[in-house]
Each structure stands twice: as structure tokens, then as C-alpha cells.
Write a protein that holds these residues in place. Structure first.
Motif, PDB file in Angstrom:
ATOM      1  N   VAL A   1      40.118 -32.012  57.865  1.00  0.00           N
ATOM      2  CA  VAL A   1      40.555 -31.969  56.466  1.00  0.00           C
ATOM      3  C   VAL A   1      39.371 -31.611  55.570  1.00  0.00           C
ATOM      4  O   VAL A   1      39.490 -30.802  54.652  1.00  0.00           O
ATOM      5  CB  VAL A   1      41.175 -33.313  56.028  1.00  0.00           C
ATOM      6  CG1 VAL A   1      41.491 -33.307  54.535  1.00  0.00           C
ATOM      7  CG2 VAL A   1      42.438 -33.607  56.832  1.00  0.00           C
ATOM      8  N   LEU A   2      38.221 -32.173  55.866  1.00  0.00           N
ATOM      9  CA  LEU A   2      37.036 -31.920  55.048  1.00  0.00           C
ATOM     10  C   LEU A   2      36.566 -30.467  55.125  1.00  0.00           C
ATOM     11  O   LEU A   2      36.003 -29.939  54.169  1.00  0.00           O
ATOM     12  CB  LEU A   2      35.890 -32.838  55.478  1.00  0.00           C
ATOM     13  CG  LEU A   2      36.043 -34.305  55.115  1.00  0.00           C
ATOM     14  CD1 LEU A   2      35.021 -35.145  55.856  1.00  0.00           C
ATOM     15  CD2 LEU A   2      35.918 -34.500  53.617  1.00  0.00           C
ATOM     16  N   THR A   3      36.764 -29.835  56.244  1.00  0.00           N
ATOM     17  CA  THR A   3      36.236 -28.478  56.432  1.00  0.00           C
ATOM     18  C   THR A   3      37.287 -27.383  56.292  1.00  0.00           C
ATOM     19  O   THR A   3      36.942 -26.212  56.403  1.00  0.00           O
ATOM     20  CB  THR A   3      35.581 -28.346  57.821  1.00  0.00           C
ATOM     21  OG1 THR A   3      36.554 -28.599  58.825  1.00  0.00           O
ATOM     22  CG2 THR A   3      34.408 -29.283  57.956  1.00  0.00           C
ATOM     23  N   SER A   4      38.516 -27.742  56.012  1.00  0.00           N
ATOM     24  CA  SER A   4      39.550 -26.714  55.957  1.00  0.00           C
ATOM     25  C   SER A   4      39.750 -26.133  54.565  1.00  0.00           C
ATOM     26  O   SER A   4      40.750 -25.501  54.301  1.00  0.00           O
ATOM     27  CB  SER A   4      40.875 -27.271  56.497  1.00  0.00           C
ATOM     28  OG  SER A   4      41.321 -28.338  55.690  1.00  0.00           O
ATOM     29  N   THR A   5      38.804 -26.322  53.721  1.00  0.00           N
ATOM     30  CA  THR A   5      38.907 -25.755  52.376  1.00  0.00           C
ATOM     31  C   THR A   5      38.506 -24.279  52.388  1.00  0.00           C
ATOM     32  O   THR A   5      37.662 -23.862  53.172  1.00  0.00           O
ATOM     33  CB  THR A   5      38.025 -26.527  51.371  1.00  0.00           C
ATOM     34  OG1 THR A   5      38.226 -25.956  50.083  1.00  0.00           O
ATOM     35  CG2 THR A   5      36.563 -26.465  51.736  1.00  0.00           C
ATOM     36  N   ASP A   6      39.125 -23.530  51.515  1.00  0.00           N
ATOM     37  CA  ASP A   6      38.751 -22.120  51.381  1.00  0.00           C
ATOM     38  C   ASP A   6      37.860 -21.912  50.157  1.00  0.00           C
ATOM     39  O   ASP A   6      37.564 -20.798  49.767  1.00  0.00           O
ATOM     40  CB  ASP A   6      39.996 -21.240  51.286  1.00  0.00           C
ATOM     41  CG  ASP A   6      40.875 -21.580  50.098  1.00  0.00           C
ATOM     42  OD1 ASP A   6      40.573 -22.551  49.362  1.00  0.00           O
ATOM     43  OD2 ASP A   6      41.891 -20.890  49.904  1.00  0.00           O
ATOM     44  N   LYS A   7      37.434 -23.007  49.577  1.00  0.00           N
ATOM     45  CA  LYS A   7      36.593 -22.929  48.382  1.00  0.00           C
ATOM     46  C   LYS A   7      35.140 -22.690  48.781  1.00  0.00           C
ATOM     47  O   LYS A   7      34.678 -23.143  49.816  1.00  0.00           O
ATOM     48  CB  LYS A   7      36.727 -24.212  47.577  1.00  0.00           C
ATOM     49  CG  LYS A   7      38.164 -24.426  47.101  1.00  0.00           C
ATOM     50  CD  LYS A   7      38.341 -25.788  46.474  1.00  0.00           C
ATOM     51  CE  LYS A   7      39.738 -25.910  45.922  1.00  0.00           C
ATOM     52  NZ  LYS A   7      40.564 -26.860  46.576  1.00  0.00           N
ATOM     53  N   ASP A   8      34.436 -21.979  47.929  1.00  0.00           N
ATOM     54  CA  ASP A   8      33.022 -21.697  48.165  1.00  0.00           C
ATOM     55  C   ASP A   8      32.199 -22.663  47.323  1.00  0.00           C
ATOM     56  O   ASP A   8      32.067 -22.498  46.118  1.00  0.00           O
ATOM     57  CB  ASP A   8      32.724 -20.242  47.784  1.00  0.00           C
ATOM     58  CG  ASP A   8      31.308 -19.843  48.152  1.00  0.00           C
ATOM     59  OD1 ASP A   8      30.735 -20.451  49.068  1.00  0.00           O
ATOM     60  OD2 ASP A   8      30.785 -18.914  47.505  1.00  0.00           O
ATOM     61  N   PHE A   9      31.667 -23.695  47.974  1.00  0.00           N
ATOM     62  CA  PHE A   9      30.940 -24.750  47.280  1.00  0.00           C
ATOM     63  C   PHE A   9      29.442 -24.612  47.465  1.00  0.00           C
ATOM     64  O   PHE A   9      28.977 -24.200  48.528  1.00  0.00           O
ATOM     65  CB  PHE A   9      31.323 -26.129  47.834  1.00  0.00           C
ATOM     66  CG  PHE A   9      32.726 -26.550  47.538  1.00  0.00           C
ATOM     67  CD1 PHE A   9      33.268 -26.439  46.269  1.00  0.00           C
ATOM     68  CD2 PHE A   9      33.509 -27.116  48.531  1.00  0.00           C
ATOM     69  CE1 PHE A   9      34.555 -26.869  45.997  1.00  0.00           C
ATOM     70  CE2 PHE A   9      34.794 -27.547  48.266  1.00  0.00           C
ATOM     71  CZ  PHE A   9      35.316 -27.421  47.000  1.00  0.00           C
ATOM     72  N   ASP A  10      28.706 -25.049  46.445  1.00  0.00           N
ATOM     73  CA  ASP A  10      27.272 -25.251  46.648  1.00  0.00           C
ATOM     74  C   ASP A  10      27.105 -26.652  47.258  1.00  0.00           C
ATOM     75  O   ASP A  10      28.076 -27.385  47.433  1.00  0.00           O
ATOM     76  CB  ASP A  10      26.485 -25.060  45.351  1.00  0.00           C
ATOM     77  CG  ASP A  10      26.827 -26.076  44.261  1.00  0.00           C
ATOM     78  OD1 ASP A  10      27.182 -27.236  44.574  1.00  0.00           O
ATOM     79  OD2 ASP A  10      26.714 -25.714  43.071  1.00  0.00           O
TER      80      ASP A  10
ATOM     81  N   GLU B   1      30.553 -33.714  46.561  1.00  0.00           N
ATOM     82  CA  GLU B   1      31.584 -34.241  45.665  1.00  0.00           C
ATOM     83  C   GLU B   1      32.973 -34.067  46.276  1.00  0.00           C
ATOM     84  O   GLU B   1      33.810 -34.969  46.205  1.00  0.00           O
ATOM     85  CB  GLU B   1      31.512 -33.544  44.306  1.00  0.00           C
ATOM     86  CG  GLU B   1      30.290 -33.925  43.502  1.00  0.00           C
ATOM     87  CD  GLU B   1      30.129 -33.107  42.233  1.00  0.00           C
ATOM     88  OE1 GLU B   1      30.926 -32.172  41.992  1.00  0.00           O
ATOM     89  OE2 GLU B   1      29.177 -33.402  41.479  1.00  0.00           O
ATOM     90  N   TYR B   2      33.201 -32.916  46.866  1.00  0.00           N
ATOM     91  CA  TYR B   2      34.486 -32.658  47.518  1.00  0.00           C
ATOM     92  C   TYR B   2      34.700 -33.639  48.663  1.00  0.00           C
ATOM     93  O   TYR B   2      35.769 -34.245  48.798  1.00  0.00           O
ATOM     94  CB  TYR B   2      34.532 -31.207  48.022  1.00  0.00           C
ATOM     95  CG  TYR B   2      35.768 -30.874  48.819  1.00  0.00           C
ATOM     96  CD1 TYR B   2      36.970 -30.587  48.180  1.00  0.00           C
ATOM     97  CD2 TYR B   2      35.743 -30.840  50.217  1.00  0.00           C
ATOM     98  CE1 TYR B   2      38.106 -30.279  48.899  1.00  0.00           C
ATOM     99  CE2 TYR B   2      36.879 -30.531  50.941  1.00  0.00           C
ATOM    100  CZ  TYR B   2      38.058 -30.260  50.280  1.00  0.00           C
ATOM    101  OH  TYR B   2      39.186 -29.958  50.998  1.00  0.00           O
ATOM    102  N   GLY B   3      33.691 -33.815  49.495  1.00  0.00           N
ATOM    103  CA  GLY B   3      33.800 -34.750  50.619  1.00  0.00           C
ATOM    104  C   GLY B   3      34.089 -36.159  50.134  1.00  0.00           C
ATOM    105  O   GLY B   3      34.931 -36.860  50.707  1.00  0.00           O
ATOM    106  N   ALA B   4      33.414 -36.575  49.080  1.00  0.00           N
ATOM    107  CA  ALA B   4      33.656 -37.909  48.525  1.00  0.00           C
ATOM    108  C   ALA B   4      35.080 -38.020  47.985  1.00  0.00           C
ATOM    109  O   ALA B   4      35.753 -39.037  48.195  1.00  0.00           O
ATOM    110  CB  ALA B   4      32.640 -38.214  47.425  1.00  0.00           C
ATOM    111  N   ALA B   5      35.560 -36.988  47.318  1.00  0.00           N
ATOM    112  CA  ALA B   5      36.920 -37.005  46.765  1.00  0.00           C
ATOM    113  C   ALA B   5      37.960 -37.079  47.883  1.00  0.00           C
ATOM    114  O   ALA B   5      38.966 -37.792  47.758  1.00  0.00           O
ATOM    115  CB  ALA B   5      37.153 -35.764  45.897  1.00  0.00           C
TER     116      ALA B   5
END
Length: 162
Positions: free
Chosen positions: A101-110, A116-120
Motif C-alpha cells: 500500500v505504501l509503495t503503490s502510489t503513482d505520485k512523484d514525492f520528494d 509524510e505520505y507514509g505517516a498518513a
């Protein structure tokens, strides 16, 4: 890519704590999206519908529908271990499920945004886990019956219960 090493360690620790403390978890209703955690339609008399609605309204578009479904499934099974007797969690598979779930994002994060995403995502998991604990303890029989049904016939739902 999300920084998994610290998160994976935290997830495994959480999974171990979730399984070690005692009797497990319960819930017999459908998942917030309308799909039961077990993949089968179940009555939702025990649901905390208002609490689920409040949670869903606060999350916005953090995750996609399939990611929320995966998170609901993970939280349900983690709660089963706490509410119902005779269950344990495949901690390795569970950790991989959360990492998925944590790695299936298609967003490009710094790097900061990744943290922050992982914490959310972990907060979203924790909220679901808490709601499933409350629902399961509210009607332990129905909840544990749903867990037994899931374990017996998971279908295409990833199973982390042992």
C-alpha cells in the motif's frame, strides 16, 4: 520510492504487538466502500457507520480505491487477531501487504513528502484498525464468524490470518 526500511520495521513491530497482546478482533459488516472485508456481503448491524463516514470524509484522496480496500483488509485481519481466539498473523505477509500500500502510489514525492505520505497511510491504517476493534468487541460472535468465513474461503482476498 517510499523509504521502506524504517517503515517496514515499524510495521513488523506493530504486527507483532497486535498479535501478542491477547484475544483478537471482530467485525461482521461491510467495508466502508460497501465491500465486506472478507469479500462476501455480510450484514452490517454492528457497523459504526457514523464513525466510518467521519473517517472517510477526513481522508480525501490519500489513496486509490484498491489501496483503501487493501488497507481495510489488513486492518480487519489485524483486529481479528486481537478480538477472536485462535488466530495469529503472518507477520511477514502482513508487512509486505502494508508495504504494498505504501509503495503503490503513482505520485512523484520528494523525501519529505514520502515520509509524510507514509505517516498518513499508517494513520489511516490505525484508524481502521481501531474502528474494527470497536466493532469486533461490540459483537464478538458476528465478528469472529466473519473472520472464520474469511479464513475458510478467502477467495481473492489476501489472507494474513494463521
Amino acid at each position: 520510492m517510499i523509504m521502506l526500511k524504517p517503515l517496514r520495521g515499524a510495521l513488523v513491530a506493530f504486527a507483532l504487538c497486535a498479535t501478542a497482546a491477547a484475544p483478537a478482533f471482530a467485525q461482521s459488516g461491510a467495508a466502508p466502500s460497501g465491500a465486506a472485508p472478507s469479500g462476501a456481503a455480510l450484514p452490517d448491524d454492528d457497523r459504526m457507520d457514523h464513525a466510518w463516514n467521519d473517517l472517510l470524509e477526513s481522508e480525501g484522496g490519500l489513496l486509490s480505491g484498491p489501496q483503501y480496500t487493501a488497507l481495510n483488509n489488513l486492518a480487519f485481519q489485524a483486529a481479528v487477531v486481537r478480538v477472536c481466539d485462535g488466530y495469529s498473523l503472518d507477520t511477514e505477509g502482513f508487512g509486505k501487504g502494508i508495504a504494498g500500500v505504501l509503495t503503490s502510489t503513482d505520485k512523484d514525492f520528494d523525501e519529505r513528502q514520502e515520509k509524510e505520505y507514509g505517516a498518513a497511510v499508517l494513520v489511516a491504517f490505525g484508524a481502521r484498525f481501531g474502528l474494527f476493534l470497536a466493532e469486533g468487541n461490540g459483537d464478538k460472535k458476528d465478528f469472529c464468524d466473519a473472520a472464520a468465513k474469511l479464513k475458510a474461503t478467502p477467495g481473492e482476498v489476501p489472507l494474513f490470518l494463521k
